[in-house]
Design a protein around this motif. Structure first.
Motif, short mmCIF file in Angstrom:
data_model
loop_
_atom_site.label_atom_id
_atom_site.label_comp_id
_atom_site.label_asym_id
_atom_site.label_seq_id
_atom_site.Cartn_x
_atom_site.Cartn_y
_atom_site.Cartn_z
N THR A 143 0.93 -1.18 -0.17
CA THR A 143 -0.02 -0.02 -0.08
C THR A 143 0.91 1.32 0.02
N PHE A 144 0.43 2.33 -0.38
CA PHE A 144 0.94 3.65 -0.21
C PHE A 144 1.53 3.93 1.33
N VAL A 145 1.03 3.49 2.28
CA VAL A 145 1.43 3.87 3.52
C VAL A 145 2.84 2.91 3.79
N GLU A 146 2.57 1.68 3.37
CA GLU A 146 3.67 0.61 3.70
C GLU A 146 4.97 1.02 2.62
N THR A 147 4.74 1.59 1.58
CA THR A 147 5.70 2.03 0.66
C THR A 147 6.38 3.14 1.57
N ASN A 148 5.88 4.13 1.98
CA ASN A 148 6.44 5.12 2.78
C ASN A 148 6.96 4.69 3.97
N GLN A 149 6.60 3.70 4.63
CA GLN A 149 7.36 3.14 5.84
C GLN A 149 8.71 2.54 5.53
N ARG A 150 8.44 1.84 4.28
CA ARG A 150 9.87 1.13 4.06
C ARG A 150 10.75 2.13 3.47
N LYS A 151 10.41 3.18 2.91
CA LYS A 151 11.27 4.12 2.31
C LYS A 151 11.79 5.06 3.75
N ASP A 152 10.76 5.48 4.81
CA ASP A 152 11.29 6.35 5.90
C ASP A 152 12.38 5.04 6.62
N GLY A 153 11.94 3.82 6.48
CA GLY A 153 12.91 2.92 7.31
C GLY A 153 14.22 2.69 6.72
N ASN A 154 14.38 2.71 5.47
CA ASN A 154 15.61 2.81 4.75
C ASN A 154 16.44 3.79 5.17
N GLN A 155 15.74 5.24 5.05
CA GLN A 155 16.41 6.19 5.49
C GLN A 155 16.98 6.37 7.07
N LYS A 156 16.16 5.71 7.86
CA LYS A 156 16.61 5.78 9.22
C LYS A 156 17.80 4.72 9.50
N ILE A 157 17.67 3.48 8.81
CA ILE A 157 18.79 2.55 8.80
C ILE A 157 20.19 3.13 8.50
N ILE A 158 19.99 4.02 7.07
CA ILE A 158 21.42 4.79 6.67
C ILE A 158 21.91 5.57 7.86
N GLU A 159 20.80 6.34 8.34
CA GLU A 159 21.42 7.34 9.35
C GLU A 159 21.89 6.63 10.72
#
Length: 166
Positions: A143-159
């Motif tokens: 879903t759109f929400v899951e896609t955004n969670q995945r994107k935000d999660g990847n950014q937080k992992i990088i940080e």
């Protein structure tokens, strides 16, 4: 192949693909009959790392690692200063320096275990979330929400990885 069904996950679009062939010499399977391949969870890359296991190997204790990101933390300098001030040693200059560095390493290990445990827990939770979303993407459209969670999660992992979380 164990682990993930797919080895490539597009960052923005949900395109999945699988690497399922390996180039080995003709004697490889004769020498390593218990070989197995596992697609490990991806972290920073869009590709899952592949682990080709032949037998269990013990390489000894893990080496000590000092991440540059630790030096930017507020309490890092105080840990180093306290470790160097409380050190008491003797001997030739080279042995004295080696003992002082060993003492500093032990103090940094203790600091790392206590102060970074919270970040490790957070990093593990985010990696599990992203991994579960990747697994879900293998069987259905996110879903759109899951896609955004995945994107935000990847950014937080990088940080968090930038800071050198264990």
């Amino acid at each position: 192949m164990g682990g993930h069904r797919f080895t490539y996950f597009s960052r923005h679009e949900l395109k999945l693909s699988k690497l399922d062939r390996f180039l080995v010499c003709s004697n490889f399977t004769d020498k390593f009959p218990n070989t197995c391949v596992t697609a490990l969870p991806k972290e920073l890359s869009d590709h899952c790392p592949l682990l080709l296991s032949t037998d269990l190997a013990d390489f000894g204790p893990r080496p000590f690692r000092l991440f540059n990101g630790w030096m930017q933390r507020a309490d890092f300098n105080s840990v180093v200063d306290n470790a160097l001030q409380c050190f008491r040693g003797y001997g030739t200059p080279d042995l004295y320096l080696a003992a002082k560095l060993k003492h500093l390493k032990e103090c940094l290990k203790k600091w790392r275990l206590t102060s970074l445990s919270k970040e490790k827990i957070e990093l593990d939770q985010i990696k599990k979330l992203v991994d579960s979303l990747d697994m879900a993407a293998e069987s259905r459209t996110l879903t759109f929400v899951e896609t955004n969670q995945r994107k935000d999660g990847n950014q937080k992992i990088i940080e968090l990885e930038k800071w050198g979380s264990p």
